[in-house]
Design a protein around this motif. Structure first.
Motif, mmCIF file in Angstrom:
data_model
loop_
_atom_site.group_PDB
_atom_site.id
_atom_site.type_symbol
_atom_site.label_atom_id
_atom_site.label_comp_id
_atom_site.label_asym_id
_atom_site.label_seq_id
_atom_site.Cartn_x
_atom_site.Cartn_y
_atom_site.Cartn_z
ATOM 1 N N TYR A 100 0.399 9.287 0.538
ATOM 2 C CA TYR A 100 0.904 8.688 -0.707
ATOM 3 C C TYR A 100 1.795 7.481 -0.485
ATOM 4 O O TYR A 100 2.153 6.797 -1.450
ATOM 5 N N GLY A 101 2.131 7.196 0.761
ATOM 6 C CA GLY A 101 2.894 5.985 1.034
ATOM 7 C C GLY A 101 2.098 4.714 0.849
ATOM 8 O O GLY A 101 2.662 3.636 0.686
ATOM 9 N N LEU A 102 0.740 4.822 0.850
ATOM 10 C CA LEU A 102 -0.083 3.625 0.668
ATOM 11 C C LEU A 102 -1.553 3.945 0.396
ATOM 12 O O LEU A 102 -2.109 3.539 -0.628
ATOM 13 N N TYR A 103 -2.184 4.688 1.277
ATOM 14 C CA TYR A 103 -3.647 4.769 1.257
ATOM 15 C C TYR A 103 -4.228 5.525 0.074
ATOM 16 O O TYR A 103 -5.228 5.103 -0.509
ATOM 17 N N LEU A 104 -3.654 6.686 -0.281
ATOM 18 C CA LEU A 104 -4.271 7.494 -1.330
ATOM 19 C C LEU A 104 -4.272 6.802 -2.695
ATOM 20 O O LEU A 104 -5.307 6.803 -3.385
#
Length: 468
Positions: A61-65
């Motif tokens: 959840y910090g970037l990719y999802l």
């Protein structure tokens, strides 16, 4: 342009736990082996916080999802597809290869998080807690995290290896084939039902999972599986609990000074300027148009066609959308950090009440409860200052709900999964590409991401998805 194997288990058993943000801070775990850990309530709390911390990873959840839930769709595009080795551009253009770093790292970090949750679910029963309700809550939190990670995996990759026991010997699972989607969903539902029983309804600490998060996610799972009556039952239960509400102003949902407000059901916590930037997110920087902030990559920008769908009287238009001087749209949901652009403090919202109302409306409409569906849809439209829907046609209401989800939830990682869930991904995307004059056409082989090549190389029992 627009647009387990030995490897798993080696990753899992090598995982050490570390601390999370804000009220969830505990002393970090360092140099503690599993054999002599997980013995006390304090150690369990540290391990629980370490599992939350895994959700903060840039690969999750910090970037990719949030990006992978948008960029293959008609909602967003990659400004410079060649940036970062083309890994984001491949998703945008449906040219994803089996060594794509997003695909590989989402798989790896998800199974690391699952191993952490498995370990705690396995061991917490033997540990004494001063308050048994806290112990039950921590178990429910781990059941929720395991469920949401498997839910993401099964939607992205299809059949995936299902591991629900703590792994101490990687060889135990070497040669395991991918578990059928249906069995993975059965486990997700089992975990969420158990979590609902274990979790408190009221907020104990900021950032922790509570009952309504498990209810909202279970509703989304049932909606995905077209279990419409089950979705209606659980989402109505959440709604009538009165725990959450729509805020009066859309802009207030994402204001840094108003994080963890009553509309937020579950979000992953981030903060700027803490622990040497360890608690911030790079998402603002990565998803800003090139040249607007230092290091901006424009990896998940709203399409101009989506930008133009907003009624100019829609409060969300000014609250959610911006436009550069070059005419490139961008999302205003993530706020610019005061320090390093890669140290963003905006929490990443995973579930919120507007999503629940729209999911409830969708399920109701599909079982011919269209009048009730319109009421829930209009709650969201009214807040946005958009004229309430008056049509009673099931087809028109279905289309209105889909559009409302785009306008309300843009950049939150939902649109691609919405298209998959409703079976419209191929038709919508092929029409979108044709309308934009882009020479891309997709088929059934493009609906799942490839299994990471490193996984297949490690364990040949894991077979690749068709088309890769």
């Amino acid at each position: 342009m627009k647009k387990t194997t030995l490897y798993i288990l080696l990753v899992l058993v090598s995982t050490l736990l570390f601390s999370c943000k804000d009220e969830l801070y505990q002393d970090p775990i360092t140099d503690k082996s599993a054999s002599n850990f997980f013995k006390t309530e304090t150690e369990i709390e540290e391990a629980v916080n370490g599992t939350y911390a895994k959700l903060q990873a840039g690969s999750l959840y910090g970037l990719y999802l949030p990006i992978i839930g948008e960029i293959p769709s008609d909602n967003s595009f990659d400004e410079v597809p060649a940036n970062d080795g083309g890994n984001y551009g491949q998703l945008d253009e449906f040219t994803t290869i089996t060594t794509n770093s997003l695909i590989t790292n989402i798989w790896q970090k998800s199974y690391q998080g699952i191993q952490r949750a498995n370990t705690l679910i396995n061991r917490i029963g033997d540990v004494s807690f001063e308050d048994e309700t806290v112990k039950a809550s921590r178990l429910g939190e781990m059941q929720f995290i395991r469920a949401i990670l498997y839910f993401n995996l099964v939607r992205l990759y299809g059949d995936v290896p299902l591991v629900t026991e703590e792994t101490s010997n990687p060889n135990d699972y070497f040669g395991q084939e991918r578990t059928p989607v249906e069995q993975v969903y059965t486990q997700v539902i089992t975990d969420l039902k158990a979590a609902i029983q274990n979790l408190p309804l009221t907020k104990s600490e900021v950032g922790r999972v509570r009952k309504t998060a498990a209810q909202a996610l279970l509703g989304k799972v049932h909606l995905t599986l077209k279990n419409y009556n089950d979705a209606i039952a659980i989402l109505n239960e959440l709604k009538t609990s009165g725990v959450h509400q729509l805020l009066d102003e859309p802009a207030d949902i994402f204001a840094l000074e108003n994080e963890n407000n009553d509309e937020i059901i579950f979000d992953v916590q981030f903060a700027s300027g803490l622990n040497g930037n360890d608690e911030g997110s790079s998402m603002f920087q990565q998803t800003s148009p090139s040249g607007t902030v230092s290091g901006a990559k424009g990896h998940n920008l709203p399409t101009i066609s989506l930008y133009n769908l907003y009624d100019k009287n829609d409060k969300r238009f000014q609250a959610f959308m911006g436009l550069t001087s070059e005419g490139i749209p961008f999302s205003k949901k993530l706020k610019e950090p005061s320090g390093s652009p890669s140290d963003g403090g905006s929490n990443v919202i995973v579930l919120r009440y507007a999503d629940v109302l729209l999911m409830l409306a969708e399920a109701q409409n599909e079982v011919n409860q269209t009048s009730e569906a319109i009421k829930n849809l209009n709650l969201v439209r009214k807040r946005a200052n958009v004229a309430e829907l008056t049509s009673t046609s099931q087809t028109e209401v279905r289309d209105a709900i889909a559009l409302e989800r785009r306008l309300e939830l843009v950049s939150e990682g939902h649109r691609w999964f919405d298209l998959l869930r409703t079976g419209k991904a191929i038709s919508v995307m092929n029409k979108w590409f044709a309308d934009e004059g882009i020479n891309i056409s997709i088929n059934d082989d493009d609906l799942l991401m490839p299994i990471p090549q490193s996984q297949i190389d490690t364990d040949p029992a894991i077979k690749q998805n068709t088309g890769y």
